[in-house]
Design a protein around this motif. Sequence first.
Motif, PDB file in Angstrom:
ATOM      1  N   SER A  76      -2.291 -11.470 -14.695  1.00  0.00           N
ATOM      2  CA  SER A  76      -2.275 -10.114 -14.044  1.00  0.00           C
ATOM      3  C   SER A  76      -3.485  -9.400 -14.172  1.00  0.00           C
ATOM      4  O   SER A  76      -4.045  -9.381 -15.446  1.00  0.00           O
ATOM      5  CB  SER A  76      -0.939  -9.190 -14.373  1.00  0.00           C
ATOM      6  OG  SER A  76      -1.077  -8.922 -15.576  1.00  0.00           O
ATOM      7  N   LYS A  77      -3.967  -8.832 -13.319  1.00  0.00           N
ATOM      8  CA  LYS A  77      -5.231  -7.996 -13.387  1.00  0.00           C
ATOM      9  C   LYS A  77      -5.161  -6.795 -12.748  1.00  0.00           C
ATOM     10  O   LYS A  77      -4.529  -6.602 -11.564  1.00  0.00           O
ATOM     11  CB  LYS A  77      -6.418  -8.877 -13.262  1.00  0.00           C
ATOM     12  CG  LYS A  77      -6.703  -9.383 -11.716  1.00  0.00           C
ATOM     13  CD  LYS A  77      -7.874 -10.112 -11.655  1.00  0.00           C
ATOM     14  CE  LYS A  77      -8.040 -10.497  -9.980  1.00  0.00           C
ATOM     15  NZ  LYS A  77      -9.127 -11.420  -9.858  1.00  0.00           N
ATOM     16  N   THR A  78      -6.157  -5.763 -12.905  1.00  0.00           N
ATOM     17  CA  THR A  78      -6.351  -4.603 -12.247  1.00  0.00           C
ATOM     18  C   THR A  78      -7.773  -4.680 -11.424  1.00  0.00           C
ATOM     19  O   THR A  78      -8.842  -4.785 -11.854  1.00  0.00           O
ATOM     20  CB  THR A  78      -6.397  -3.442 -12.802  1.00  0.00           C
ATOM     21  OG1 THR A  78      -5.111  -3.210 -13.552  1.00  0.00           O
ATOM     22  CG2 THR A  78      -6.579  -2.139 -12.284  1.00  0.00           C
ATOM     23  N   ASP A  79      -7.673  -4.624  -9.945  1.00  0.00           N
ATOM     24  CA  ASP A  79      -8.766  -4.629  -9.151  1.00  0.00           C
ATOM     25  C   ASP A  79      -8.756  -3.408  -8.429  1.00  0.00           C
ATOM     26  O   ASP A  79      -8.158  -3.201  -7.395  1.00  0.00           O
ATOM     27  CB  ASP A  79      -8.827  -5.662  -8.507  1.00  0.00           C
ATOM     28  CG  ASP A  79     -10.029  -6.008  -7.412  1.00  0.00           C
ATOM     29  OD1 ASP A  79     -11.079  -5.198  -7.816  1.00  0.00           O
ATOM     30  OD2 ASP A  79      -9.995  -6.994  -6.707  1.00  0.00           O
ATOM     31  N   GLY A  80      -9.681  -2.464  -8.741  1.00  0.00           N
ATOM     32  CA  GLY A  80      -9.954  -1.016  -8.105  1.00  0.00           C
ATOM     33  C   GLY A  80      -8.556  -0.557  -8.171  1.00  0.00           C
ATOM     34  O   GLY A  80      -7.926  -0.008  -9.356  1.00  0.00           O
ATOM     35  N   GLN A  81      -7.842  -0.087  -7.083  1.00  0.00           N
ATOM     36  CA  GLN A  81      -6.587   0.628  -6.966  1.00  0.00           C
ATOM     37  C   GLN A  81      -5.230  -0.629  -7.426  1.00  0.00           C
ATOM     38  O   GLN A  81      -4.194   0.413  -7.323  1.00  0.00           O
ATOM     39  CB  GLN A  81      -6.377   1.672  -6.016  1.00  0.00           C
ATOM     40  CG  GLN A  81      -7.438   2.748  -5.856  1.00  0.00           C
ATOM     41  CD  GLN A  81      -7.156   3.599  -7.024  1.00  0.00           C
ATOM     42  OE1 GLN A  81      -6.011   3.994  -7.294  1.00  0.00           O
ATOM     43  NE2 GLN A  81      -8.217   3.924  -7.504  1.00  0.00           N
ATOM     44  N   TYR A  82      -5.358  -1.573  -7.224  1.00  0.00           N
ATOM     45  CA  TYR A  82      -4.336  -2.424  -6.952  1.00  0.00           C
ATOM     46  C   TYR A  82      -4.031  -3.270  -8.358  1.00  0.00           C
ATOM     47  O   TYR A  82      -5.136  -3.624  -9.231  1.00  0.00           O
ATOM     48  CB  TYR A  82      -4.743  -3.707  -6.017  1.00  0.00           C
ATOM     49  CG  TYR A  82      -4.710  -3.081  -4.608  1.00  0.00           C
ATOM     50  CD1 TYR A  82      -3.608  -2.989  -3.775  1.00  0.00           C
ATOM     51  CD2 TYR A  82      -5.958  -2.535  -3.881  1.00  0.00           C
ATOM     52  CE1 TYR A  82      -3.545  -2.783  -2.596  1.00  0.00           C
ATOM     53  CE2 TYR A  82      -5.985  -1.987  -2.466  1.00  0.00           C
ATOM     54  CZ  TYR A  82      -4.731  -1.969  -1.979  1.00  0.00           C
ATOM     55  OH  TYR A  82      -4.625  -1.530  -0.823  1.00  0.00           O
ATOM     56  N   ASP A 128       0.895  -1.149  -0.084  1.00  0.00           N
ATOM     57  CA  ASP A 128       0.140   0.086   0.036  1.00  0.00           C
ATOM     58  C   ASP A 128       0.826   1.240   0.019  1.00  0.00           C
ATOM     59  O   ASP A 128       1.988   1.290   0.467  1.00  0.00           O
ATOM     60  CB  ASP A 128      -0.712  -0.028   1.234  1.00  0.00           C
ATOM     61  CG  ASP A 128      -2.056  -0.906   1.191  1.00  0.00           C
ATOM     62  OD1 ASP A 128      -2.425  -1.017   0.025  1.00  0.00           O
ATOM     63  OD2 ASP A 128      -2.399  -1.702   2.194  1.00  0.00           O
ATOM     64  N   GLN A 129       0.281   2.334  -0.570  1.00  0.00           N
ATOM     65  CA  GLN A 129       0.872   3.522  -0.331  1.00  0.00           C
ATOM     66  C   GLN A 129       0.384   4.291   0.570  1.00  0.00           C
ATOM     67  O   GLN A 129      -0.599   4.184   1.100  1.00  0.00           O
ATOM     68  CB  GLN A 129       0.579   4.351  -1.809  1.00  0.00           C
ATOM     69  CG  GLN A 129       1.459   4.032  -3.067  1.00  0.00           C
ATOM     70  CD  GLN A 129       1.270   5.023  -4.233  1.00  0.00           C
ATOM     71  OE1 GLN A 129       0.034   5.650  -4.305  1.00  0.00           O
ATOM     72  NE2 GLN A 129       2.268   5.097  -4.774  1.00  0.00           N
ATOM     73  N   GLU A 146      -0.611  -1.578  -4.781  1.00  0.00           N
ATOM     74  CA  GLU A 146      -1.646  -0.039  -5.070  1.00  0.00           C
ATOM     75  C   GLU A 146      -0.731   1.108  -6.004  1.00  0.00           C
ATOM     76  O   GLU A 146       0.090   1.040  -6.002  1.00  0.00           O
ATOM     77  CB  GLU A 146      -1.801   0.633  -3.852  1.00  0.00           C
ATOM     78  CG  GLU A 146      -2.703   1.730  -3.694  1.00  0.00           C
ATOM     79  CD  GLU A 146      -2.950   2.180  -2.534  1.00  0.00           C
ATOM     80  OE1 GLU A 146      -3.891   3.287  -2.475  1.00  0.00           O
ATOM     81  OE2 GLU A 146      -2.018   2.000  -1.432  1.00  0.00           O
ATOM     82  N   ASP A 147      -1.859   1.260  -7.140  1.00  0.00           N
ATOM     83  CA  ASP A 147      -1.115   2.523  -8.124  1.00  0.00           C
ATOM     84  C   ASP A 147      -0.422   1.737  -8.818  1.00  0.00           C
ATOM     85  O   ASP A 147       0.224   2.756  -9.643  1.00  0.00           O
ATOM     86  CB  ASP A 147      -0.830   3.473  -7.194  1.00  0.00           C
ATOM     87  CG  ASP A 147      -1.104   4.900  -7.884  1.00  0.00           C
ATOM     88  OD1 ASP A 147      -2.232   4.596  -8.619  1.00  0.00           O
ATOM     89  OD2 ASP A 147      -0.377   5.762  -7.751  1.00  0.00           O
ATOM     90  N   ALA A 148       0.088   0.614  -9.182  1.00  0.00           N
ATOM     91  CA  ALA A 148       1.272   0.321  -9.969  1.00  0.00           C
ATOM     92  C   ALA A 148       0.469   0.194 -11.536  1.00  0.00           C
ATOM     93  O   ALA A 148      -0.714  -0.254 -11.581  1.00  0.00           O
ATOM     94  CB  ALA A 148       1.578  -1.312  -9.753  1.00  0.00           C
TER      95      ALA A 148
END
Length: 363
Positions: free
Chosen positions: A144-150, A29-30, A129-131
């Motif tokens: 690999s997938k994007t889920d929200g901010q992750y 997390d950031q 997060e935010d990658a």
Amino acid sequence: MRWIPIFMLVFILFLPTPVIADDITITYDQVLIGDNHIFWYGQGELISEAGNDFFFDYGESEILTTSSSAKAVGLDDSKIHFSSSNDVFEANFLSSMPETFGTGIFKVYTIKVELPEVNEEKKVQIKIEDAGKIIVSNVDIISSKTDGQYLILNFETKNRDMEITYITKPTFKLFSILLATALFSLLFLILILIRRIDILEGIKMNVNDFKKAAIFESRMNKDNYELSLDLFKLKLYNLLEISGNRFYLRIPFWLFYCFIFIVLLCSFFRSMTYPVEDIWNMLNRGRIVIFFFVSVLALLSLILIASIRTDRDASIVFGLIGGCLVGIILSHFGSIAVILSLTTALLIYFLSMAALNKNLAEV
């Protein structure tokens, strides 16, 4: 039917045996410290189907909690010896913070982790997060997938040393925009070199026109530098004329191209800043880079426009500029941006040519 038991035995022998593996999840997390976003320690969880008398090797991680009926009976360096009766072993831990390279928004992050383990086989999920983009890794990422901010990465490995280098979404957006702008600038430059004869003729014509319309004149005398103002031209009498019942407005080529240059500057600036407007205050030096590329691309586009001699030339040039704008705005979408940019350029070209042909047919 005596062969049936033999067949069943062979079938059982060749059935794939389930592999006992550790399920590991680490989340990065950031956190906001001052005006800077930095990545915190990785928050990890390990779940394993442990057998009797097993070792839990936590490596360089910091163990927070363990949950199991297993009893710790010994410690050897980073290995904890547990006594268990076929129970599920769980552990929460902290891994090291990602290493950072670069300044401002131009940062690259590297995760270096020695994975904790009970079994050699490990099924690992990394959540960042935010990658925005993985640059390089020493593991084979299965999905690999994007889920929200992750950004969620999944892979399997027997190695304990994991290293993943990535950039954040804002950095990826800015890099994509600059890369797309550089590629379009190169394309425009190649076209300018190909059409250099027409462009030189157009520039000569515009320079002569500018000299005629210039309101300032200068010359070097023996002991001074003389600068004069032509009040006749200042009144723009040569641009405006009323003859009979008609009013004439003559716009010099240099003034026309100045207007086009301003429009191009605004258009390219908007196309480059729109995808990153939410992080505009974070760009700092990135703004200077954007202003530079905007000016270069606008100037190259203006030179291409100055080389237009036929309706077909105009359709090609404005098609390229339209495709360029779309390509820059959508550059962070990757291959989709290339397809839409090409589609836009072709659409502008064919529609403009169809309109011109229709007008000629009506005439």
